[in-house]
Enzyme design. Sequence first.
Site, short mmCIF file in Angstrom:
data_model
loop_
_atom_site.label_atom_id
_atom_site.label_comp_id
_atom_site.label_asym_id
_atom_site.label_seq_id
_atom_site.Cartn_x
_atom_site.Cartn_y
_atom_site.Cartn_z
N ASP A 4 -5.68 -7.20 -4.07
CA ASP A 4 -6.00 -8.31 -3.18
C ASP A 4 -6.31 -9.58 -3.95
OD1 ASP A 4 -5.83 -7.56 -0.39
OD2 ASP A 4 -7.28 -6.01 -0.89
N CYS A 53 -9.70 -1.38 -10.30
CA CYS A 53 -8.99 -0.29 -9.62
C CYS A 53 -7.67 -0.74 -9.00
CB CYS A 53 -9.87 0.33 -8.55
SG CYS A 53 -10.16 -0.77 -7.16
N GLU A 87 -12.54 -8.80 -4.94
CA GLU A 87 -11.11 -8.91 -4.61
C GLU A 87 -10.78 -10.17 -3.81
OE1 GLU A 87 -9.91 -5.53 -2.25
OE2 GLU A 87 -11.76 -5.52 -1.12
N HIS A 107 0.80 -1.22 0.00
CA HIS A 107 0.00 0.00 0.00
C HIS A 107 0.83 1.27 0.00
CE1 HIS A 107 -4.37 -0.89 1.28
NE2 HIS A 107 -4.09 -1.21 0.04
C1 PEP Z 1 -7.31 -3.82 -4.46
O1 PEP Z 1 -7.34 -4.73 -3.61
O2 PEP Z 1 -7.05 -4.01 -5.65
C2 PEP Z 1 -7.58 -2.43 -4.07
C3 PEP Z 1 -7.62 -1.46 -4.95
O3 PEP Z 1 -7.73 -2.19 -2.77
P1 PEP Z 1 -6.54 -1.99 -1.76
O4 PEP Z 1 -5.25 -1.98 -2.54
O5 PEP Z 1 -6.81 -0.70 -1.07
O6 PEP Z 1 -6.68 -3.19 -0.87
MG MG Z 2 -8.21 -4.40 -1.70
#
Ligand code: PEP
Ligand code: MG
Length: 586
Positions: free
Chosen positions: A466, A513, A442, A193
């Site tokens: 994820d 995303c 996810e 992250h």
């Molecule tokens: C994902 O899991 O692709 C996502 C965009 O959420 P995060 O990276 O915040 O878990």
């Molecule tokens: Mg995620």
Amino acid sequence: MQRLTGIGVSPGVVSGRAVVLMQRAQVLRYRVAPERIADELARLDQSRLRSRQQLQDIRARIGRRRGPELAALFDAQLLMLDDPMLVPRAEGLVRDTLVNAEWAVQQVFDEFSAIFDEIADPYLRERKGDVADLVGRLKMNLRQDVSSPRDLLSALEEASVLIADELTPSLVAQVDWTKVRGFATDAGSRTYHTAILARSLEVPAVVGLHCAVDRIQPGQMVVIDGTENAIIIDPDAKTLALAERASTDHRPARHGEGDRRRPAATADGVRITLDANIEFADDLAHARYAGAEGIGLYRSEFLLTSHRALPTEDQQYEIYRRMLEGMAPGTVTVRTFDVDEDQMARRSTDPTLGGSWISEEERGSRQGLRGLRLSLTRPELFRTQLRALLRAARHGSLRIMFPFVSGVEQVRSARQLVSEAAADLQARGIVVPHVPIGVMIEIPAAAYTADLFAREVDFFTIGTNDLIQYCLAVDRADERVSRLYEPLHPAILRVILTVRRAATRARIPVSLCGEMASDPALLTLLVGLGLTEFSMTPGAIGVAKQVLSELRSDDLRALARRVLRLPTVDEIEQELLAALGRYSIR
Ligand code: PEP
Ligand code: MG
């Protein structure tokens, strides 16, 4: 001069004096200027006095309620507080090595720990717990003067680079990035992250270094080279000069105003929607500037880390409203809080991070209680967020999205809470407009049952960060296995296709995303798989538009068909590279 190699997650070169942060021990280590040593020693003394007062108060209180025997337990800690091996030794470290008091106290504790670990007698060995408790109290009282790591970082006098064992997004959110030029961490992978944040902040970063915090002393000069996947400790004059020059040369690619406003499309005119992923309401301007049509993912959990206490309904409403108005007529997709147990537990032990959500005892298994699952166990907290969102909805175009969903029943429970939140508001005389409700796909279970989810929700957003992690059983924050974290794995491409097809059949919108979308080469393959909506780091939007505008959608569909028949990541990658010619995968 020493070079450490890691994974460059955000390009560019910067140099600066190191600030070392041991996030796991919650201690920041930095160099204190000689003229400020007296102040540092005074802080330590204040902390000792406060700790003594607190311990005496606790002993008296326990003595009254539970009797003198239990109260005597605190005598041991009071005695330790005066032990020359503890506070005086920490004072010596501050004076001799010019480090901050928190770090000195932690060092002394580490020395104590090593001694206790060698003691055979179990009773004496257990006394380590008392020392740990006392050291925790001293550190907590040291924090009284400086209320957060951010305050500590802003107390630094010169431009710095941050070196950390790990850097949680919550801390990244508190750093004053006008003071910190770049960072490097021992933990991490490309989709960690924090790496995602580094790219959106456009600060050079290298992760996965293993041993940087042990090798680097606070105040040491360090070059962070995110482009070359390395950091250089104590660079010689020539290396430093090169780094300084590169840091002024490095400017993120800027596109002209016309390019930014132009909607994305392939060469044969297929419209592609490019939205932005953001973590803070303040990033909205950046997203707009970068040419985002909307916000495809607002990671609302960052609200919890940038406020000292949990934000109230009114505070959240104001933030959501500001975002909706700021992005109009574009749509803002707010993902409800996606935090896990660890993040919450950290909050409960760290007073600088705000209110206590969950106590240690409440923590069960360390995996899986996160996102919507966790929100459903905290209905009051969740309803507050939902009420704030529904109130804000009349100020723009809002979609609500639930994270980390594995079963349809979770969506039903969440929808029930949405209805209750709407009823609460209606009882207060507030008109609630229709708000589309969607889920992040996810977790593999959700992906394979996407057809069932499609009957229950208004839209899907595929979260590949994820999804890849759970499909391939690879922890994205663990650099030892991060090589196996492979977006081009045949299983990933197939699972994305499954979800896209389920959405198409049910005629609901589907976007993607995950970080995958920020990589132009992968993006083109995703378009070939039939996706036309994406949300990405704002900085990636300009390049994505450019690349898409040069490729035909029918060529990309043919490419995807070929790729879907290939059995290995290498073969898929080669096929993709050959097809894209000059667009190479990083
Ligand atoms: C994902 O899991 O692709 C996502 C965009 O959420 P995060 O990276 O915040 O878990
Ligand atoms: Mg995620």
